[in-house]
Design a protein around this motif. Structure first.
Motif, PDB file in Angstrom:
ATOM      1  N   ILE A   1       0.843  -1.202   0.000  1.00 14.63           N
ATOM      2  CA  ILE A   1       0.000   0.000   0.000  1.00 14.63           C
ATOM      3  C   ILE A   1       0.877   1.251   0.000  1.00 14.63           C
ATOM      4  N   ARG A   2       1.888   1.257   0.843  1.00 16.75           N
ATOM      5  CA  ARG A   2       2.781   2.416   0.957  1.00 16.75           C
ATOM      6  C   ARG A   2       3.483   2.719  -0.370  1.00 16.75           C
ATOM      7  N   THR A   3       3.858   1.666  -1.102  1.00 11.81           N
ATOM      8  CA  THR A   3       4.550   1.853  -2.389  1.00 11.81           C
ATOM      9  C   THR A   3       3.572   1.921  -3.561  1.00 11.81           C
ATOM     10  N   ARG A   4       2.300   1.917  -3.236  1.00 12.61           N
ATOM     11  CA  ARG A   4       1.185   2.041  -4.198  1.00 12.61           C
ATOM     12  C   ARG A   4       1.170   0.939  -5.254  1.00 12.61           C
ATOM     13  N   GLN A   5       1.654  -0.241  -4.883  1.00 11.25           N
ATOM     14  CA  GLN A   5       1.538  -1.396  -5.760  1.00 11.25           C
ATOM     15  C   GLN A   5       0.132  -1.980  -5.696  1.00 11.25           C
ATOM     16  N   VAL A   6      -0.555  -1.686  -4.598  1.00 12.47           N
ATOM     17  CA  VAL A   6      -1.943  -2.077  -4.414  1.00 12.47           C
ATOM     18  C   VAL A   6      -2.584  -0.976  -3.567  1.00 12.47           C
ATOM     19  N   SER A   7      -3.862  -0.749  -3.753  1.00 13.94           N
ATOM     20  CA  SER A   7      -4.525   0.280  -2.953  1.00 13.94           C
ATOM     21  C   SER A   7      -5.185  -0.349  -1.729  1.00 13.94           C
ATOM     22  N   SER A   8      -5.376   0.469  -0.729  1.00 17.14           N
ATOM     23  CA  SER A   8      -6.100   0.009   0.454  1.00 17.14           C
ATOM     24  C   SER A   8      -7.516  -0.407   0.052  1.00 17.14           C
ATOM     25  N   ALA A   9      -8.114   0.314  -0.884  1.00 16.74           N
ATOM     26  CA  ALA A   9      -9.461  -0.028  -1.361  1.00 16.74           C
ATOM     27  C   ALA A   9      -9.480  -1.417  -2.000  1.00 16.74           C
ATOM     28  N   ASP A  10      -8.435  -1.770  -2.753  1.00 15.88           N
ATOM     29  CA  ASP A  10      -8.351  -3.111  -3.351  1.00 15.88           C
ATOM     30  C   ASP A  10      -8.281  -4.185  -2.267  1.00 15.88           C
ATOM     31  N   VAL A  11      -7.502  -3.915  -1.232  1.00 16.66           N
ATOM     32  CA  VAL A  11      -7.357  -4.881  -0.135  1.00 16.66           C
ATOM     33  C   VAL A  11      -8.706  -5.042   0.585  1.00 16.66           C
ATOM     34  N   VAL A  12      -9.351  -3.930   0.870  1.00 18.21           N
ATOM     35  CA  VAL A  12     -10.652  -3.990   1.558  1.00 18.21           C
ATOM     36  C   VAL A  12     -11.677  -4.736   0.704  1.00 18.21           C
ATOM     37  N   ARG A  13     -11.700  -4.470  -0.595  1.00 19.19           N
ATOM     38  CA  ARG A  13     -12.631  -5.196  -1.483  1.00 19.19           C
ATOM     39  C   ARG A  13     -12.386  -6.700  -1.421  1.00 19.19           C
ATOM     40  N   ALA A  14     -11.131  -7.115  -1.442  1.00 20.58           N
ATOM     41  CA  ALA A  14     -10.801  -8.545  -1.379  1.00 20.58           C
ATOM     42  C   ALA A  14     -11.276  -9.142  -0.057  1.00 20.58           C
ATOM     43  N   VAL A  15     -11.056  -8.417   1.032  1.00 23.33           N
ATOM     44  CA  VAL A  15     -11.480  -8.903   2.351  1.00 23.33           C
ATOM     45  C   VAL A  15     -13.001  -8.967   2.424  1.00 23.33           C
ATOM     46  N   LEU A  16     -13.685  -7.927   1.959  1.00 27.37           N
ATOM     47  CA  LEU A  16     -15.158  -7.915   1.995  1.00 27.37           C
ATOM     48  C   LEU A  16     -15.748  -9.020   1.127  1.00 27.37           C
ATOM     49  N   ASP A  17     -15.130  -9.284  -0.016  1.00 29.85           N
ATOM     50  CA  ASP A  17     -15.598 -10.381  -0.877  1.00 29.85           C
ATOM     51  C   ASP A  17     -15.467 -11.720  -0.153  1.00 29.85           C
ATOM     52  N   ARG A  18     -14.336 -11.914   0.525  1.00 28.83           N
ATOM     53  CA  ARG A  18     -14.130 -13.166   1.267  1.00 28.83           C
ATOM     54  C   ARG A  18     -15.148 -13.291   2.406  1.00 28.83           C
ATOM     55  N   ILE A  19     -15.388 -12.209   3.116  1.00 29.57           N
ATOM     56  CA  ILE A  19     -16.379 -12.232   4.198  1.00 29.57           C
ATOM     57  C   ILE A  19     -17.756 -12.580   3.643  1.00 29.57           C
ATOM     58  N   ALA A  20     -18.140 -11.938   2.548  1.00 28.93           N
ATOM     59  CA  ALA A  20     -19.456 -12.201   1.947  1.00 28.93           C
ATOM     60  C   ALA A  20     -19.582 -13.661   1.508  1.00 28.93           C
TER      61      ALA A  20
ATOM     62  N   ARG B   1      -5.856   8.269  -0.372  1.00 34.77           N
ATOM     63  CA  ARG B   1      -5.544   9.679  -0.625  1.00 34.77           C
ATOM     64  C   ARG B   1      -4.394  10.142   0.271  1.00 34.77           C
ATOM     65  N   GLN B   2      -4.369   9.683   1.516  1.00 32.61           N
ATOM     66  CA  GLN B   2      -3.266  10.020   2.417  1.00 32.61           C
ATOM     67  C   GLN B   2      -1.954   9.430   1.900  1.00 32.61           C
ATOM     68  N   THR B   3      -2.024   8.225   1.349  1.00 30.89           N
ATOM     69  CA  THR B   3      -0.828   7.570   0.808  1.00 30.89           C
ATOM     70  C   THR B   3      -0.241   8.400  -0.322  1.00 30.89           C
ATOM     71  N   VAL B   4      -1.101   8.890  -1.211  1.00 31.12           N
ATOM     72  CA  VAL B   4      -0.639   9.689  -2.342  1.00 31.12           C
ATOM     73  C   VAL B   4       0.023  10.975  -1.855  1.00 31.12           C
ATOM     74  N   ARG B   5      -0.541  11.591  -0.817  1.00 33.70           N
ATOM     75  CA  ARG B   5       0.042  12.825  -0.269  1.00 33.70           C
ATOM     76  C   ARG B   5       1.388  12.564   0.394  1.00 33.70           C
ATOM     77  N   GLY B   6       1.570  11.325   0.867  1.00 33.19           N
ATOM     78  CA  GLY B   6       2.851  10.961   1.483  1.00 33.19           C
ATOM     79  C   GLY B   6       2.967  11.468   2.902  1.00 33.19           C
ATOM     80  N   GLY B   7       4.178  11.654   3.326  1.00 36.14           N
ATOM     81  CA  GLY B   7       4.419  12.097   4.695  1.00 36.14           C
ATOM     82  C   GLY B   7       4.642  10.918   5.612  1.00 36.14           C
ATOM     83  N   ASP B   8       4.576  11.186   6.897  1.00 35.67           N
ATOM     84  CA  ASP B   8       4.824  10.172   7.913  1.00 35.67           C
ATOM     85  C   ASP B   8       3.545   9.369   8.155  1.00 35.67           C
TER      86      ASP B   8
END
Length: 118
Positions: free
Chosen positions: A18-37, A62-69
């Motif tokens: 997620i930090r290196t933007r190879q995958v988005s947090s939204a993609d991870v959440v979708r995968a988890v929600l699909d598995r739960i369903a 969006r926070q990831t794209v902005r960067g920072g700590d």
């Protein structure tokens, strides 16, 4: 990256992806929600699922794209037992006899998880 590949990764791996933007947090959440369903009707592991999980994940992206700590586990979803209070979620402490009341705070277990970025 496929949903199955995402679900096979550790929390540390997901945080790095997620930090290196190879995958988005939204993609991870979708995968988890699909598995739960798919699995929850038979295993009954989740009492409730945040309807806003995808929106929270998009905000993390969006926070990831902005960067920072960013916290170590920034954007990685986590399941919390119904025995813990999660701010503004309905907690029944594992019992149908307890009224489902949303609380305005995170308990002592959830607060550090949230600070860690989950």
């Amino acid at each position: 990256m496929s949903g199955q590949d995402i679900l096979s990764r550790s929390a540390l791996d997901l945080a790095q992806l997620i930090r290196t933007r190879q995958v988005s947090s939204a993609d991870v959440v979708r995968a988890v929600l699909d598995r739960i369903a798919r699995l929850n009707p038979s295993v009954q592991a989740f009492v409730s699922v945040f309807e806003t999980a995808i929106n929270v994940a998009r905000a993390k992206d969006r926070q990831t794209v902005r960067g920072g700590d960013l916290p170590l586990f920034h954007g990685v979803p986590i399941g919390i037992k119904d025995l813990n209070v999660v701010r503004w979620s309905r907690t029944r402490f594992g019992s149908r006899a307890v009224p489902s009341l949303p609380m305005p705070w995170d308990d002592f277990t959830v607060a550090p998880l949230r600070r860690a970025g989950f």
